[in-house]
Design a protein around this motif. Structure first.
Motif, short mmCIF file in Angstrom:
data_model
loop_
_atom_site.label_atom_id
_atom_site.label_comp_id
_atom_site.label_asym_id
_atom_site.label_seq_id
_atom_site.Cartn_x
_atom_site.Cartn_y
_atom_site.Cartn_z
N THR A 13 19.42 18.20 -28.42
CA THR A 13 20.57 19.09 -28.51
C THR A 13 21.66 18.50 -29.39
O THR A 13 22.32 19.21 -30.15
CB THR A 13 21.13 19.38 -27.10
OG1 THR A 13 20.09 19.91 -26.28
CG2 THR A 13 22.27 20.38 -27.17
N ILE A 14 21.87 17.18 -29.30
CA ILE A 14 22.87 16.51 -30.15
C ILE A 14 22.50 16.66 -31.62
O ILE A 14 23.35 16.97 -32.47
CB ILE A 14 22.99 15.02 -29.76
CG1 ILE A 14 23.60 14.88 -28.36
CG2 ILE A 14 23.83 14.26 -30.78
CD1 ILE A 14 23.57 13.47 -27.83
N ILE A 55 28.37 7.14 -33.31
CA ILE A 55 27.40 6.05 -33.42
C ILE A 55 26.61 5.87 -32.13
O ILE A 55 25.42 5.54 -32.15
CB ILE A 55 28.13 4.74 -33.81
CG1 ILE A 55 27.11 3.61 -34.02
CG2 ILE A 55 29.17 4.37 -32.76
CD1 ILE A 55 26.14 3.85 -35.14
N ASN A 56 27.27 6.08 -30.98
CA ASN A 56 26.55 5.97 -29.70
C ASN A 56 25.42 7.00 -29.62
O ASN A 56 24.35 6.73 -29.06
CB ASN A 56 27.51 6.18 -28.53
CG ASN A 56 28.41 4.99 -28.29
OD1 ASN A 56 28.09 3.88 -28.72
ND2 ASN A 56 29.53 5.20 -27.63
N GLY A 61 21.38 6.32 -29.11
CA GLY A 61 20.62 7.01 -28.08
C GLY A 61 19.47 7.82 -28.65
O GLY A 61 18.37 7.84 -28.08
N ILE A 62 19.69 8.49 -29.79
CA ILE A 62 18.65 9.29 -30.42
C ILE A 62 17.48 8.42 -30.86
O ILE A 62 16.31 8.77 -30.67
CB ILE A 62 19.24 10.07 -31.61
CG1 ILE A 62 20.19 11.16 -31.11
CG2 ILE A 62 18.13 10.69 -32.47
CD1 ILE A 62 21.02 11.79 -32.20
N VAL A 64 21.25 8.00 -21.39
CA VAL A 64 22.42 7.38 -20.75
C VAL A 64 23.36 6.79 -21.79
O VAL A 64 24.59 6.91 -21.68
CB VAL A 64 21.95 6.30 -19.75
CG1 VAL A 64 23.15 5.52 -19.21
CG2 VAL A 64 21.19 6.94 -18.60
N TRP A 65 22.81 6.15 -22.81
CA TRP A 65 23.64 5.56 -23.86
C TRP A 65 24.43 6.64 -24.61
O TRP A 65 25.61 6.48 -24.89
CB TRP A 65 22.76 4.79 -24.84
CG TRP A 65 23.55 3.95 -25.81
CD1 TRP A 65 24.23 4.38 -26.92
CD2 TRP A 65 23.76 2.54 -25.74
NE1 TRP A 65 24.84 3.33 -27.54
CE2 TRP A 65 24.58 2.19 -26.85
CE3 TRP A 65 23.34 1.54 -24.87
CZ2 TRP A 65 24.96 0.87 -27.09
CZ3 TRP A 65 23.73 0.23 -25.12
CH2 TRP A 65 24.53 -0.09 -26.21
#
Length: 302
Positions: free
Chosen positions: A100-101, A114-115, A119-120, A280-281
């Motif tokens: 989704t991001i 950047i987080n 995570g991706i 989570v990240w």
């Protein structure tokens, strides 16, 4: 209510596998949406009739939402569940927030922090780790099932993006919107179910486990789960609900191990840890915001 919805959704993998032993995937989905939509009509008939009379229903948009979030999503998911393990389904589905991001950046031009990128990348490595066949897997069948589950994740992520755009369905209540998406989804699935019935014959509920599993999918995993979730969203923020949603794969993994007697291999464990760690990240900023809001509420109450 959020927790109940998560448990009902997470517990749907085992009943789905049991029903698919007797009913073909498209036929199962068609019957599931017909029964669920019909029951919803009983509780929202007056509102639905009023919306139709007042021409408040944007049929094209609701049909697109129904395909991406209900019919199409369930089609890929059901065939994927039939071909791969419940553990694979649970972990690949866990990558939904990360997909989704990415879609938000592609279609809504949102900036990726950047987080999110970290995570991706972690989630992508985890999914690849799971989907690569090994000697302990069912090889091509498992790989095809994993790909179908991944496609369903892409489709539902796009459905989420569509909901973020200007909403033409804003005049519709949650009950009417849910009823319409279920019924339109049944209409979309009807030709596919008809072809299955022509080639394989009509479904037969020849075991009590199949019947009870089908009832759970209709009442528990469709009607009650969506009702509890939508009702809870009237009281809590989207950030808190998103954190609860991250617990869905944990429930699915537990159900797959207990009810389907599936074993956790090192490949599944490593891939699952990477996917969950990536989610989570990516969500740590959201978690901090929720903690701060809870802290502020505690301070004010004191």
């Amino acid at each position: 209510m959020l927790l109940i919805a998560i448990i009902l959704w997470g517990g749907a993998i085992a009943p789905t596998k049991w029903v698919l032993e007797s009913i073909q995937p498209f036929t199962l989905l068609f019957l599931r949406l017909c029964f669920a939509g019909g029951i919803c009509v009983l509780f929202s008939f007056n509102q639905l009739r009023k919306s139709i009379v007042n021409r408040d229903i944007p049929w094209k948009r609701v049909s697109l939402l129904s395909f991406t979030g209900v019919a199409g999503y369930f089609m890929f998911t059901s065939y994927g569940i039939a071909l791969t393990s419940g553990l694979h389904v649970s972990i690949i589905d866990a990558a939904l927030p990360l997909v989704t991001i990415v879609f938000s950046a592609l279609f809504l031009k949102e900036r990726i922090h950047i987080n999110y990128w970290i995570g991706i990348v972690l989630g992508f490595i985890g999914v690849v780790c799971i989907t690569i066949p090994s000697n302990n897997d069912t090889q091509s069948a498992s790989l095809l099932g994993d790909i179908l589950i991944l496609c369903s994740t892409f489709l539902f992520a796009y459905y989420t993006i569509l909901l973020k755009r200007p909403k033409q369905e804003k005049n519709l209540s949650n009950e009417v919107f849910t009823t319409l998406t279920l019924l339109i989804g049944a209409v979309i699935l009807f030709p596919f179910a008809a072809m299955e019935a022509f080639y394989y014959g009509l479904p037969k509920l020849n075991a009590w486990k199949t019947g009870f599993s089908f009832m759970y999918l209709v009442v528990g995993a469709t009607i009650l789960a969506y009702w509890f979730w939508n009702k809870a969203l009237e009281e809590v923020s989207a950030s808190i609900s998103g954190l609860y949603l991250n617990a869905l794969p944990l429930v699915s993994i537990f159900v797959s191990i207990v009810l389907l007697n599936e074993s956790v291999t090192w490949k599944v464990m490593i891939g699952g840890i990477l996917v969950l760690l990536g989610v989570v990240w990516a969500d740590q900023n959201k978690l901090r915001a929720v903690i701060k809001s809870v802290d502020r509420g505690t301070d004010s109450s004191v």
